[in-house]
Design a protein around this motif. Structure first.
Motif, PDB file in Angstrom:
ATOM      1  N   VAL A  59      28.193  42.659  45.412  1.00  0.00           N
ATOM      2  CA  VAL A  59      29.634  42.893  45.245  1.00  0.00           C
ATOM      3  C   VAL A  59      30.358  41.578  44.947  1.00  0.00           C
ATOM      4  CG1 VAL A  59      31.743  43.609  46.428  1.00  0.00           C
ATOM      5  CG2 VAL A  59      29.654  44.958  46.674  1.00  0.00           C
ATOM      6  N   GLY A  60      30.055  40.535  45.711  1.00  0.00           N
ATOM      7  CA  GLY A  60      30.744  39.263  45.537  1.00  0.00           C
ATOM      8  C   GLY A  60      30.469  38.624  44.196  1.00  0.00           C
ATOM      9  N   THR A  61      29.230  38.644  43.750  1.00  0.00           N
ATOM     10  CA  THR A  61      28.895  38.001  42.483  1.00  0.00           C
ATOM     11  C   THR A  61      29.485  38.746  41.301  1.00  0.00           C
ATOM     12  OG1 THR A  61      26.819  37.218  43.450  1.00  0.00           O
ATOM     13  CG2 THR A  61      27.021  37.121  41.068  1.00  0.00           C
ATOM     14  N   LEU A  62      29.343  40.070  41.278  1.00  0.00           N
ATOM     15  CA  LEU A  62      29.881  40.848  40.162  1.00  0.00           C
ATOM     16  C   LEU A  62      31.398  40.732  40.076  1.00  0.00           C
ATOM     17  CD1 LEU A  62      27.693  44.087  40.299  1.00  0.00           C
ATOM     18  CD2 LEU A  62      27.496  42.165  38.726  1.00  0.00           C
ATOM     19  N   ALA A  63      32.058  40.903  41.208  1.00  0.00           N
ATOM     20  CA  ALA A  63      33.520  40.833  41.203  1.00  0.00           C
ATOM     21  C   ALA A  63      33.999  39.407  40.923  1.00  0.00           C
ATOM     22  CB  ALA A  63      34.069  41.317  42.543  1.00  0.00           C
ATOM     23  N   GLY A  64      33.386  38.423  41.576  1.00  0.00           N
ATOM     24  CA  GLY A  64      33.828  37.046  41.408  1.00  0.00           C
ATOM     25  C   GLY A  64      33.637  36.528  40.003  1.00  0.00           C
ATOM     26  N   SER A  65      32.484  36.804  39.377  1.00  0.00           N
ATOM     27  CA  SER A  65      32.247  36.302  38.025  1.00  0.00           C
ATOM     28  C   SER A  65      33.169  36.966  37.010  1.00  0.00           C
ATOM     29  CB  SER A  65      30.781  36.524  37.636  1.00  0.00           C
ATOM     30  OG  SER A  65      30.441  37.895  37.680  1.00  0.00           O
ATOM     31  N   ARG A  66      33.430  38.246  37.197  1.00  0.00           N
ATOM     32  CA  ARG A  66      34.318  38.939  36.256  1.00  0.00           C
ATOM     33  C   ARG A  66      35.754  38.437  36.397  1.00  0.00           C
ATOM     34  NH1 ARG A  66      33.027  42.684  33.013  1.00  0.00           N
ATOM     35  NH2 ARG A  66      34.518  44.096  32.033  1.00  0.00           N
ATOM     36  N   ILE A  67      36.233  38.294  37.617  1.00  0.00           N
ATOM     37  CA  ILE A  67      37.589  37.777  37.838  1.00  0.00           C
ATOM     38  C   ILE A  67      37.686  36.339  37.338  1.00  0.00           C
ATOM     39  CG2 ILE A  67      39.279  37.158  39.611  1.00  0.00           C
ATOM     40  CD1 ILE A  67      38.165  39.508  41.273  1.00  0.00           C
ATOM     41  N   GLY A  68      36.622  35.573  37.536  1.00  0.00           N
ATOM     42  CA  GLY A  68      36.631  34.183  37.082  1.00  0.00           C
ATOM     43  C   GLY A  68      36.715  34.066  35.580  1.00  0.00           C
ATOM     44  N   ASP A  69      35.946  34.865  34.836  1.00  0.00           N
ATOM     45  CA  ASP A  69      35.978  34.811  33.371  1.00  0.00           C
ATOM     46  C   ASP A  69      37.327  35.264  32.825  1.00  0.00           C
ATOM     47  OD1 ASP A  69      33.526  33.712  32.864  1.00  0.00           O
ATOM     48  OD2 ASP A  69      32.497  35.614  32.517  1.00  0.00           O
ATOM     49  N   ARG A  70      37.887  36.321  33.404  1.00  0.00           N
ATOM     50  CA  ARG A  70      39.160  36.838  32.902  1.00  0.00           C
ATOM     51  C   ARG A  70      40.308  35.868  33.143  1.00  0.00           C
ATOM     52  NH1 ARG A  70      39.468  43.344  34.308  1.00  0.00           N
ATOM     53  NH2 ARG A  70      37.902  44.010  32.774  1.00  0.00           N
ATOM     54  N   GLY A  71      40.327  35.241  34.317  1.00  0.00           N
ATOM     55  CA  GLY A  71      41.433  34.342  34.628  1.00  0.00           C
ATOM     56  C   GLY A  71      41.318  32.983  33.987  1.00  0.00           C
ATOM     57  N   GLN A  72      40.100  32.560  33.618  1.00  0.00           N
ATOM     58  CA  GLN A  72      39.905  31.216  33.087  1.00  0.00           C
ATOM     59  C   GLN A  72      40.633  31.007  31.767  1.00  0.00           C
ATOM     60  OE1 GLN A  72      38.569  28.836  34.678  1.00  0.00           O
ATOM     61  NE2 GLN A  72      38.351  27.239  33.127  1.00  0.00           N
ATOM     62  N   ALA A  73      40.714  32.031  30.943  1.00  0.00           N
ATOM     63  CA  ALA A  73      41.379  31.894  29.644  1.00  0.00           C
ATOM     64  C   ALA A  73      42.875  31.629  29.792  1.00  0.00           C
ATOM     65  CB  ALA A  73      41.153  33.155  28.812  1.00  0.00           C
ATOM     66  N   ARG A  74      43.477  32.123  30.875  1.00  0.00           N
ATOM     67  CA  ARG A  74      44.923  31.957  31.067  1.00  0.00           C
ATOM     68  C   ARG A  74      45.263  30.764  31.952  1.00  0.00           C
ATOM     69  NH1 ARG A  74      43.980  37.427  31.887  1.00  0.00           N
ATOM     70  NH2 ARG A  74      44.234  37.183  34.140  1.00  0.00           N
ATOM     71  N   ARG A  75      44.358  30.445  32.891  1.00  0.00           N
ATOM     72  CA  ARG A  75      44.612  29.341  33.814  1.00  0.00           C
ATOM     73  C   ARG A  75      43.398  28.420  33.793  1.00  0.00           C
ATOM     74  NH1 ARG A  75      46.101  33.356  38.834  1.00  0.00           N
ATOM     75  NH2 ARG A  75      47.658  34.618  37.737  1.00  0.00           N
ATOM     76  N   PRO A  76      43.540  27.229  33.217  1.00  0.00           N
ATOM     77  CA  PRO A  76      42.371  26.362  32.989  1.00  0.00           C
ATOM     78  C   PRO A  76      41.558  26.047  34.237  1.00  0.00           C
ATOM     79  CG  PRO A  76      44.267  25.572  31.762  1.00  0.00           C
ATOM     80  CD  PRO A  76      44.764  26.684  32.629  1.00  0.00           C
ATOM     81  N   ALA A  77      42.185  25.916  35.386  1.00  0.00           N
ATOM     82  CA  ALA A  77      41.454  25.566  36.607  1.00  0.00           C
ATOM     83  C   ALA A  77      41.220  26.785  37.504  1.00  0.00           C
ATOM     84  CB  ALA A  77      42.200  24.484  37.375  1.00  0.00           C
ATOM     85  N   TRP A  78      41.304  27.985  36.928  1.00  0.00           N
ATOM     86  CA  TRP A  78      41.225  29.209  37.710  1.00  0.00           C
ATOM     87  C   TRP A  78      39.896  29.339  38.445  1.00  0.00           C
ATOM     88  CZ3 TRP A  78      43.460  32.800  40.267  1.00  0.00           C
ATOM     89  CH2 TRP A  78      42.849  34.026  40.497  1.00  0.00           C
ATOM     90  N   ARG A  79      38.782  29.013  37.776  1.00  0.00           N
ATOM     91  CA  ARG A  79      37.478  29.151  38.417  1.00  0.00           C
ATOM     92  C   ARG A  79      37.373  28.304  39.682  1.00  0.00           C
ATOM     93  NH1 ARG A  79      34.060  28.759  32.822  1.00  0.00           N
ATOM     94  NH2 ARG A  79      34.031  30.994  32.345  1.00  0.00           N
TER      95      ARG A  79
END
Length: 451
Positions: free
Chosen positions: A309-329
């Protein structure tokens, strides 16, 4: 440059070393497909299953050989320390040699070495075999991480690394559950013999991968998101590093502030999580009155669910937010680590089995959400020709810090006569890991541009 999912841009380019150019659809998150990520994830999975069999069968092994908790923790410590010695040469080979072949050779060699664990007649021989396996098992990590960075553009790296990290961490609870279940039913020695054939099969599967051109993933990213400055049609050849250049490269990598802080944060996390996962079966057995097999199955099941659960959710949220916020990951990772530390505190502080199960699940989920994004963040910051050495330094850090956790827990348990007190010690490094990662936000964006 226009690009949509319905009409993806196609371009002809060189993608595999020594092979003719081929047409690539750049509109896809994985222009070369997800098979490479799946294969590398299988390597991580089988490696961690094998190394975690000891943790699941630990009460049974202690019963047969008659050693205390300090020596029990030293098994993992010695194995991880041995792997740290060979990681830097492995990083050099990852930057200079054929990474796919190196990975297959490593997996095949330690799969055969596993036989020694199941056949060892004394604790001394068993301990020695585990040290040899520790030296061999982690050598796949630098070439695997370098391959992922070259197969996938930055926009989808968290997902690609997420597959590998999910498998890496999922292998731990699977190995714990398998070691406990097989050990209780058929004897702990058969648990090790059981894993030899799957290990050899994964080594063969590694040979299906082709060697990508170095820096290919970064080129995918530039073509998918073009700027005003076009990529040159002919780039200067990248000089392969020499072995004598490894130490200067290490020093240069460590000077990158965000890399340094991420190394510190991940090292502190592994210090805590290695001690937690190595002793979790024993903790559940001693403090919940469960049989060894039941405790291993429960610890493994809770860990596996949280990891997925943590890896799937975290990686997807990380990829989506990175394009809008450079330091999001980096931000997401720091917050996840702090949340995981809080869950860990509740898991050991509340003496109710149901609460402990739930909190251990959340602990694994938050920690794994952070790991997928931090690994992708490092790939973004490191230059393509230095990723092998960079990930070797990372794995070196993780091996040394992870080696301390199990031994410290065992020593504190023997000293105070309580594994609960030993678990409480791990709260400090797990919380500190989140604070260290959050400090990397201010420099990460600028250092991504310079890479």
């Amino acid at each position: 440059m226009r690009d949509t999912e319905s009409q993806p841009l196609e371009i002809e380019m060189s993608v595999y070393a020594g092979r003719p150019p081929r047409r690539i659809r750049l509109g896809r998150a994985a222009p070369l497909g997800w098979w490479p990520a799946v294969v590398i994830a299988l390597v991580s999975l089988i490696d961690k299953i094998e190394s975690s069999l000891v943790a699941g069968a630990l009460p049974l092994i202690q019963e047969e050989f008659g050693f205390g908790d300090t020596w029990a923790g030293a098994i993992s410590t010695a194995a991880l320390a041995a792997s740290a010695i060979l990681l830097l040469p492995a990083g050099y080979l990852a930057d200079t040699g054929r990474r796919t072949g190196l990975m297959a050779a490593v997996v095949g060699s330690w799969a055969l070495l596993t036989l020694g664990s199941g056949l060892a007649p004394t604790f001394a021989i068993f301990f020695g075999v585990r040290v040899l396996l520790g030296g061999a098992s982690q050598l796949y990590s630098p070439p695997a991480a370098s391959l992922i960075a070259d197969y996938y553009p930055s926009a989808s790296r968290a997902r690609a690394f997420g597959f590998e990290r999910m498998a890496y961490f999922a292998g731990t609870p699977i190995g714990v559950a398998l070691g406990g279940a097989v050990g209780a039913a058929y004897g702990w020695r058969n648990a090790f013999l059981f894993i030899v054939v799957p290990g050899l099969l994964v080594a063969i599967v590694c040979l299906t991968l082709r060697e990508p051109v170095r820096g290919l993933g970064d080129r995918f990213g530039r073509l998918q998101n073009p700027t005003a400055e076009e990529e040159p049609t002919v780039s200067a050849p990248v000089m392969k590093p020499r072995m004598r250049d490894v130490l200067p490269q290490m020093r240069q990598i460590i000077t990158i502030r965000s890399v340094r802080l991420i190394f510190v944060g991940m090292g502190l996390l592994f210090f805590g999580i290695s001690g937690l996962m190595w002793w979790l079966t024993t903790f559940m057995q001693r403090f919940s009155g469960l049989e060894a097999g039941t405790a291993a199955g429960l610890a493994g099941g809770v860990g596996l669910l949280g990891i997925i659960v943590g890896t799937l959710a975290g990686s997807r949220i990380g990829d989506r937010g990175q394009a809008r916020r450079p330091a999001w990951r980096v931000t997401l990772s720091g917050v996840s680590l702090l949340a995981g530390a809080a869950s860990f505190g509740l898991a050991i502080g509340v003496p109710v089995l149901g609460v402990r199960i739930g909190m251990f699940l959340f602990t694994n989920a938050f920690f794994c959400a952070a790991m997928a994004n931090l690994t992708a963040a490092l790939a973004d910051v490191l230059a393509p020709e230095r990723r092998g050495v960079g990930f070797a330094v990372l794995q070196f850090t993780l091996a040394l810090s992870g080696a301390v956790g199990p031994l410290l827990v065992g020593a504190v348990s023997d000293l105070f006569g309580s594994l609960l007190y030993a678990f409480a010690v791990l709260l400090v490094p797990t919380a500190a890991s989140g604070l260290a990662v959050l400090r990397a936000r201010s420099s990460y964006e600028a250092e991504v541009v310079r890479a």
